[in-house]
Design an enzyme around this catalytic site. Structure first.
Site, PDB file in Angstrom:
ATOM      1  N   HIS A 219       0.800  -1.237   0.000  1.00  0.00           N
ATOM      2  CA  HIS A 219       0.000   0.000   0.000  1.00  0.00           C
ATOM      3  C   HIS A 219       0.825   1.276   0.000  1.00  0.00           C
ATOM      4  O   HIS A 219       0.292   2.360  -0.145  1.00  0.00           O
ATOM      5  CB  HIS A 219      -0.940   0.037   1.209  1.00  0.00           C
TER       6      HIS A 219
HETATM    7  C1  UD1 Z   1      -2.132   6.076   5.315  1.00  0.00           C
HETATM    8  C2  UD1 Z   1      -0.879   6.640   5.973  1.00  0.00           C
HETATM    9  C3  UD1 Z   1       0.206   5.576   5.969  1.00  0.00           C
HETATM   10  C4  UD1 Z   1      -0.289   4.298   6.588  1.00  0.00           C
HETATM   11  C5  UD1 Z   1      -1.586   3.845   5.936  1.00  0.00           C
HETATM   12  C6  UD1 Z   1      -2.143   2.681   6.689  1.00  0.00           C
HETATM   13  C7  UD1 Z   1      -0.517   9.059   5.655  1.00  0.00           C
HETATM   14  C8  UD1 Z   1       0.236  10.088   4.925  1.00  0.00           C
HETATM   15  N1  UD1 Z   1      -0.350   7.800   5.238  1.00  0.00           N
HETATM   16  O1  UD1 Z   1      -1.807   5.791   3.967  1.00  0.00           O
HETATM   17  O2  UD1 Z   1       1.315   6.026   6.733  1.00  0.00           O
HETATM   18  O3  UD1 Z   1       0.681   3.304   6.408  1.00  0.00           O
HETATM   19  O4  UD1 Z   1      -2.548   4.922   5.999  1.00  0.00           O
HETATM   20  O5  UD1 Z   1      -3.039   1.946   5.930  1.00  0.00           O
HETATM   21  O6  UD1 Z   1      -1.223   9.380   6.573  1.00  0.00           O
HETATM   22  N2  UD1 Z   1      -8.967   4.901   0.643  1.00  0.00           N
HETATM   23  C9  UD1 Z   1     -10.210   4.327   0.476  1.00  0.00           C
HETATM   24  N3  UD1 Z   1     -10.893   4.014   1.626  1.00  0.00           N
HETATM   25  C10 UD1 Z   1     -10.434   4.236   2.872  1.00  0.00           C
HETATM   26  C11 UD1 Z   1      -9.174   4.833   3.003  1.00  0.00           C
HETATM   27  C12 UD1 Z   1      -8.457   5.146   1.868  1.00  0.00           C
HETATM   28  O7  UD1 Z   1     -10.674   4.097  -0.609  1.00  0.00           O
HETATM   29  O8  UD1 Z   1     -11.140   3.908   3.858  1.00  0.00           O
HETATM   30  C13 UD1 Z   1      -8.189   5.216  -0.603  1.00  0.00           C
HETATM   31  C14 UD1 Z   1      -8.495   6.609  -1.149  1.00  0.00           C
HETATM   32  O9  UD1 Z   1      -8.442   6.518  -2.536  1.00  0.00           O
HETATM   33  C15 UD1 Z   1      -7.323   7.416  -0.644  1.00  0.00           C
HETATM   34  C16 UD1 Z   1      -6.186   6.399  -0.651  1.00  0.00           C
HETATM   35  O10 UD1 Z   1      -6.804   5.165  -0.292  1.00  0.00           O
HETATM   36  O11 UD1 Z   1      -7.042   8.531  -1.441  1.00  0.00           O
HETATM   37  C17 UD1 Z   1      -5.093   6.728   0.311  1.00  0.00           C
HETATM   38  O12 UD1 Z   1      -5.595   6.910   1.639  1.00  0.00           O
HETATM   39  P1  UD1 Z   1      -4.788   7.829   2.691  1.00  0.00           P
HETATM   40  O13 UD1 Z   1      -5.411   7.704   4.027  1.00  0.00           O
HETATM   41  O14 UD1 Z   1      -4.582   9.186   2.149  1.00  0.00           O
HETATM   42  O15 UD1 Z   1      -3.367   7.174   2.711  1.00  0.00           O
HETATM   43  P2  UD1 Z   1      -2.924   5.659   2.870  1.00  0.00           P
HETATM   44  O16 UD1 Z   1      -2.235   5.244   1.628  1.00  0.00           O
HETATM   45  O17 UD1 Z   1      -4.062   4.844   3.366  1.00  0.00           O
HETATM   46  N1  UDP Z   2      -4.131  -5.249   8.711  1.00  0.00           N
HETATM   47  C1  UDP Z   2      -5.403  -5.778   8.813  1.00  0.00           C
HETATM   48  N2  UDP Z   2      -6.039  -6.174   7.658  1.00  0.00           N
HETATM   49  C2  UDP Z   2      -5.470  -6.077   6.438  1.00  0.00           C
HETATM   50  C3  UDP Z   2      -4.165  -5.541   6.336  1.00  0.00           C
HETATM   51  C4  UDP Z   2      -3.523  -5.115   7.501  1.00  0.00           C
HETATM   52  O1  UDP Z   2      -5.949  -5.892   9.925  1.00  0.00           O
HETATM   53  O2  UDP Z   2      -6.117  -6.450   5.442  1.00  0.00           O
HETATM   54  C5  UDP Z   2      -3.447  -4.806   9.933  1.00  0.00           C
HETATM   55  C6  UDP Z   2      -2.091  -5.411  10.156  1.00  0.00           C
HETATM   56  O3  UDP Z   2      -2.217  -6.651  10.798  1.00  0.00           O
HETATM   57  C7  UDP Z   2      -1.394  -4.352  10.978  1.00  0.00           C
HETATM   58  C8  UDP Z   2      -1.976  -3.071  10.440  1.00  0.00           C
HETATM   59  O4  UDP Z   2      -3.191  -3.420   9.794  1.00  0.00           O
HETATM   60  O5  UDP Z   2      -1.732  -4.461  12.349  1.00  0.00           O
HETATM   61  C9  UDP Z   2      -1.019  -2.467   9.468  1.00  0.00           C
HETATM   62  O6  UDP Z   2      -1.662  -1.463   8.743  1.00  0.00           O
HETATM   63  P1  UDP Z   2      -1.123  -0.940   7.341  1.00  0.00           P
HETATM   64  O7  UDP Z   2      -0.321  -1.981   6.681  1.00  0.00           O
HETATM   65  O8  UDP Z   2      -2.298  -0.406   6.635  1.00  0.00           O
HETATM   66  O9  UDP Z   2      -0.246   0.313   7.759  1.00  0.00           O
HETATM   67  P2  UDP Z   2       1.258   0.540   8.306  1.00  0.00           P
HETATM   68  O10 UDP Z   2       1.494  -0.364   9.461  1.00  0.00           O
HETATM   69  O11 UDP Z   2       2.176   0.299   7.154  1.00  0.00           O
HETATM   70  O12 UDP Z   2       1.261   1.978   8.676  1.00  0.00           O
END
Ligand code: UD1
Ligand code: UDP
Length: 386
Positions: A219
């Protein structure tokens, strides 16, 4: 009695918050009042609500419903909303997790009105400021009053930036308390592991056999947003499936799901979607994720949290990033950094496939980080009242 506001927004923060809420409920219910603010950064049912339902986290007292957007827009909306809630609730401190835009927003809102910040997962560094998370975590650490670092490397990073572990109370932004206290996610993984055994049927649902599949998550914006990188990763996965005749299961983050067709060539996209042994599934609940992690042969990920959970469950991990904040995993050989390079991914995978990795030393505390944090918060903020 002290009152804290906990700010969460992204999936991993919601899961982390379960650890602290549980520590409060079980040990400090009459001493700590917790108000939960969800920024709404993540909002899909399987990126947010599922964790509240399953992990026993109290429903948020406030949801700012900020949603997705450009960094500035998203963060600004959060700052505005959090400031209003702080003014209304008048808490003793605000608790933030990790390094997302929700973390930064809470850090900015609270520091400007001199509300003490408690940063859980302080001190982690990738030393790559092009990562939005690196900027978020540095800025948040530097306005925090209590910094709880999960690892020794985290504390060492803070010391390099001028922090001291010798500071004495009373703590404040200019004289912060820095503590090496273990990882709240280790607390959670231990706590929820048994429950996952009892409740998850994710393996059966996906026809997966224990130790005969690979778990992968992707991601990170660095990987999803650049065609060359996303292609390198998926080409490697397809090759590995064929070479080792092993299925991959890939619970796909919505960010990646949206960009797969955009950033892969038509041909590669077709191969990815038609390979039966590549099981692309929607994001799963935490109990299902633990089950997938515990039973995987190898884990291939760019997630911070999943890297560590691989280690907690004694699985070798291939890190699809050019660096990691969790350097201990690499130092002890349990993880390898490979970035998005097809050949490097394949080489590291082959090594782990052919030689079982067995060294998983204790690095993340004793499973009681949440209790330690609550005690420190009580000492710090009760005394600041008197
Ligand atoms: C964010 C965090 C990242 C973290 C990740 C965990 C920042 C800058 N990044 O990244 O550090 O590792 O969360 O998962 O804060 N979207 C959906 N539905 C949702 C959420 C997101 O469709 O419920 C899609 C949208 O298109 C959105 C994109 O995912 O634009 C990115 O979401 P965003 O929260 O901006 O960043 P992440 O890549 O999720
Ligand atoms: N996780 C989850 N379901 C998923 C993918 C991840 O519950 O389908 C959990 C995972 O076990 C961990 C956390 O989400 O505890 C990690 O989140 P993510 O990878 O989105 O973000 P990061 O840790 O890189 O910020």
């Amino acid at each position: 009695m002290i009152k804290i506001i906990t700010v969460i927004g992204a999936r991993p923060q919601i899961i982390k918050a379960a650890g602290l809420s549980r520590a409060i409920k079980e040990n400090f219910g009459s001493q700590i009042q917790e108000i939960i603010v969800h920024t709404g950064q993540h909002y899909d049912e399987n990126m947010s609500q599922v964790f509240f339902d399953e992990l026993g986290i109290p429903q948020p007292d406030y949801n700012l419903s900020v949603g997705s957007g450009k960094h500035g827009v998203q963060t600004a909306r959060m700052i505005e909303g959090i400031e209003e809630i702080i003014e209304k609730e008048n808490p003793d401190a605000i608790v933030v997790y990790g390094d997302t835009n929700s973390t930064l927003a809470a850090g900015v809102a609270a520091s400007k009105i001199h509300l003490p910040i408690v940063h859980i997962e302080a001190g982690l560094r990738s030393y790559n400021k092009k990562m939005p998370e690196e900027v978020n975590r540095i800025m948040c650490d530097h306005v925090s009053t209590l910094l709880f670092s999960p690892t020794k490397a985290g504390v060492d990073n803070l010391i390099k930036e001028g922090f001291s572990t010798e500071n004495k109370p009373p703590y404040n932004m200019d004289n912060p308390g820095v503590f090496h206290c273990g990882d709240i996610m280790y607390d959670n993984s231990l706590y929820f592991s048994e429950l996952s055994d009892e409740r998850s049927s994710i393996l059966e649902q996906n026809n997966l056999v224990s130790n005969e599949y690979v778990l992968s998550t992707i991601h990170r914006n660095d990987n999803t947003d650049q065609s060359e990188r996303l292609s390198g990763i998926f080409e490697a996965i397809l090759d590995l499936i064929v070479t080792f005749d092993i299925p991959f299961v890939l619970p796909l983050h919505p960010r990646t799901a949206k960009l797969l067709e955009v950033n892969l060539s038509k041909d590669l996209y077709h191969k990815v979607t038609s390979e039966k042994r590549l099981k692309i599934i929607p994001p799963v609940s935490f109990l299902d994720m633990i089950a997938l992690e515990k039973n995987a042969k190898i884990i291939v990920t760019d997630s911070g949290g999943v890297q560590k959970e691989a280690f907690f469950f004694k699985k070798p991990c291939i890190i699809l990033r050019p660096e990691t904040e969790w350097i201990e995993l690499v130092s002890c050989g349990a993880a390898q950094i490979v970035g998005w390079h097809k050949e490097k991914i394949k080489k590291a995978f082959t090594q782990y496939f052919e030689n079982e990795h067995t060294s998983f030393p204790t690095l993340f505390g004793d499973g009681k980080a949440g209790v330690f944090m609550c005690k420190k918060m009580l000492e710090t903020f009760e005394n600041s009242k008197s």
